[in-house]
Design a protein around this motif. Structure first.
Motif, PDB file in Angstrom:
ATOM      1  N   VAL A   1      31.072 129.930  40.791  1.00  0.00           N
ATOM      2  CA  VAL A   1      30.555 131.046  40.318  1.00  0.00           C
ATOM      3  C   VAL A   1      29.659 130.811  39.116  1.00  0.00           C
ATOM      4  O   VAL A   1      28.718 131.308  38.902  1.00  0.00           O
ATOM      5  CB  VAL A   1      31.668 132.135  39.920  1.00  0.00           C
ATOM      6  CG1 VAL A   1      31.301 133.333  39.024  1.00  0.00           C
ATOM      7  CG2 VAL A   1      32.304 132.599  40.999  1.00  0.00           C
ATOM      8  N   MET A   2      30.070 129.611  38.485  1.00  0.00           N
ATOM      9  CA  MET A   2      29.499 129.238  37.363  1.00  0.00           C
ATOM     10  C   MET A   2      28.005 128.644  37.613  1.00  0.00           C
ATOM     11  O   MET A   2      27.105 128.637  36.952  1.00  0.00           O
ATOM     12  CB  MET A   2      30.022 128.295  36.584  1.00  0.00           C
ATOM     13  CG  MET A   2      31.289 128.926  35.835  1.00  0.00           C
ATOM     14  SD  MET A   2      30.761 130.043  34.457  1.00  0.00           S
ATOM     15  CE  MET A   2      31.371 131.451  35.192  1.00  0.00           C
ATOM     16  N   ALA A   3      28.007 128.015  38.848  1.00  0.00           N
ATOM     17  CA  ALA A   3      26.909 127.517  39.499  1.00  0.00           C
ATOM     18  C   ALA A   3      25.596 128.523  39.923  1.00  0.00           C
ATOM     19  O   ALA A   3      24.478 128.264  40.245  1.00  0.00           O
ATOM     20  CB  ALA A   3      26.988 126.795  40.613  1.00  0.00           C
ATOM     21  N   LEU A   4      26.258 129.685  39.778  1.00  0.00           N
ATOM     22  CA  LEU A   4      25.232 130.713  40.566  1.00  0.00           C
ATOM     23  C   LEU A   4      24.054 131.034  39.285  1.00  0.00           C
ATOM     24  O   LEU A   4      22.968 131.239  39.618  1.00  0.00           O
ATOM     25  CB  LEU A   4      25.872 132.167  40.585  1.00  0.00           C
ATOM     26  CG  LEU A   4      26.893 132.174  41.522  1.00  0.00           C
ATOM     27  CD1 LEU A   4      27.729 133.587  41.505  1.00  0.00           C
ATOM     28  CD2 LEU A   4      26.015 131.973  43.092  1.00  0.00           C
TER      29      LEU A   4
ATOM     30  N   GLY B   1      20.673 134.389  33.404  1.00  0.00           N
ATOM     31  CA  GLY B   1      21.079 135.561  34.233  1.00  0.00           C
ATOM     32  C   GLY B   1      22.350 136.261  33.559  1.00  0.00           C
ATOM     33  O   GLY B   1      22.575 137.576  33.921  1.00  0.00           O
ATOM     34  N   ARG B   2      23.012 135.931  32.559  1.00  0.00           N
ATOM     35  CA  ARG B   2      24.232 136.519  31.964  1.00  0.00           C
ATOM     36  C   ARG B   2      23.582 137.907  31.223  1.00  0.00           C
ATOM     37  O   ARG B   2      24.142 138.923  31.340  1.00  0.00           O
ATOM     38  CB  ARG B   2      24.735 135.707  31.088  1.00  0.00           C
ATOM     39  CG  ARG B   2      26.208 136.381  30.295  1.00  0.00           C
ATOM     40  CD  ARG B   2      26.800 135.491  29.669  1.00  0.00           C
ATOM     41  NE  ARG B   2      28.190 136.234  29.516  1.00  0.00           N
ATOM     42  CZ  ARG B   2      29.120 135.344  29.118  1.00  0.00           C
ATOM     43  NH1 ARG B   2      29.043 133.804  28.921  1.00  0.00           N
ATOM     44  NH2 ARG B   2      30.444 135.952  29.084  1.00  0.00           N
TER      45      ARG B   2
ATOM     46  N   ALA C   1      29.159 134.752  49.763  1.00  0.00           N
ATOM     47  CA  ALA C   1      28.574 133.589  50.526  1.00  0.00           C
ATOM     48  C   ALA C   1      28.729 132.284  49.810  1.00  0.00           C
ATOM     49  O   ALA C   1      29.110 131.240  50.493  1.00  0.00           O
ATOM     50  CB  ALA C   1      27.207 133.999  50.828  1.00  0.00           C
ATOM     51  N   ARG C   2      28.157 132.417  48.518  1.00  0.00           N
ATOM     52  CA  ARG C   2      28.400 131.016  47.771  1.00  0.00           C
ATOM     53  C   ARG C   2      29.627 130.458  47.562  1.00  0.00           C
ATOM     54  O   ARG C   2      29.726 129.097  47.869  1.00  0.00           O
ATOM     55  CB  ARG C   2      27.825 131.402  46.404  1.00  0.00           C
ATOM     56  CG  ARG C   2      26.237 131.858  46.238  1.00  0.00           C
ATOM     57  CD  ARG C   2      25.344 130.552  46.335  1.00  0.00           C
ATOM     58  NE  ARG C   2      24.016 130.874  46.096  1.00  0.00           N
ATOM     59  CZ  ARG C   2      23.286 130.800  45.117  1.00  0.00           C
ATOM     60  NH1 ARG C   2      23.742 130.520  44.050  1.00  0.00           N
ATOM     61  NH2 ARG C   2      21.904 131.362  45.184  1.00  0.00           N
ATOM     62  N   ILE C   3      30.679 131.468  47.557  1.00  0.00           N
ATOM     63  CA  ILE C   3      32.212 131.104  47.243  1.00  0.00           C
ATOM     64  C   ILE C   3      32.581 130.419  48.756  1.00  0.00           C
ATOM     65  O   ILE C   3      33.058 129.458  48.603  1.00  0.00           O
ATOM     66  CB  ILE C   3      32.776 132.167  46.945  1.00  0.00           C
ATOM     67  CG1 ILE C   3      32.740 132.443  45.312  1.00  0.00           C
ATOM     68  CG2 ILE C   3      34.423 131.774  46.876  1.00  0.00           C
ATOM     69  CD1 ILE C   3      33.313 133.724  44.685  1.00  0.00           C
TER      70      ILE C   3
END
Length: 149
Positions: free
Chosen positions: A112-115, A121-122, A86-88
Motif C-alpha cells: 500500500v505504501m508503494a502505491l 498522492g496523499r 490488485a497491487r496487494i
C-alpha cells in the motif's frame, strides 16, 4: 452498470452510462424512478433487456439511495479500490509464503505504501476521500473512528 453493458453494443456504452447516471445519482427514490422512466423511454425499444434488468433489481437498488451522495460516489467508483486490491494480490502472490500473520501484514502495508512513493498522492487522496470518510463516520455512528480512540 456493468451488467447493463452486457446487453448493449459497445458503441452505445457511453450514451447508456450518461442515461443511467441520473438514476443512481438521484437524491430520492421518486427522482430515481422518474429518471429511470426517462431512460426506459429512450432506450427501452433498442435494449429492453437493460430496462428489465433494472426493473428486476430495483428492490436491491433502492436501499442504495438512502446513503449520502459521498458514500454513493465511493461505492460507485470501484476502479481505485480494485487497483489497490490488485497491487496487494500481486505483492502477496510474489512473496508466496509468510511465516506468521505479522509478516503478511507487513507485506500488505509495504504494498500500500508503494502505491505512492513520492507522497504527493496523499493530498489528492484526502481531497477525494475526506468527505466520504465523514459521511461513513456519521452514517455508521462512529464505528470508523472507534479504533482510533
Amino acid at each position: 452498470m456493468r451488467n447493463s453493458f452486457r446487453y448493449a453494443a459497445r458503441q452505445d456504452w457511453d450514451a447508456i452510462s450518461r442515461g443511467l447516471k441520473p438514476v443512481y445519482q438521484a437524491a430520492t427514490v421518486e427522482q430515481a424512478e422518474e429518471r429511470f422512466l426517462e431512460f426506459g423511454e429512450q432506450w427501452g425499444a433498442k435494449y429492453p433487456a437493460i430496462v428489465r434488468l433494472w426493473e428486476n433489481a430495483w428492490a436491491e437498488f433502492v436501499p442504495f439511495l438512502q446513503f449520502d451522495r459521498e458514500i454513493r460516489r465511493i461505492v460507485c467508483t470501484t476502479n481505485a479500490i480494485e487497483s489497490v486490491n490488485a497491487r496487494i494480490r500481486k505483492a502477496v502472490k510474489a512473496r508466496g509464503h509468510f511465516p506468521n500473520e505479522q509478516a503478511a501484514l507487513k507485506c500488505v502495508y509495504l504494498a500500500v505504501m508503494a502505491l505512492d512513493p513520492t507522497g504527493k498522492g496523499r493530498a489528492r487522496w484526502t481531497q477525494r476521500w475526506k468527505q466520504a470518510l465523514n459521511a461513513f463516520d456519521i452514517t455508521f455512528d462512529g464505528r470508523l473512528s472507534a479504533a482510533r480512540r
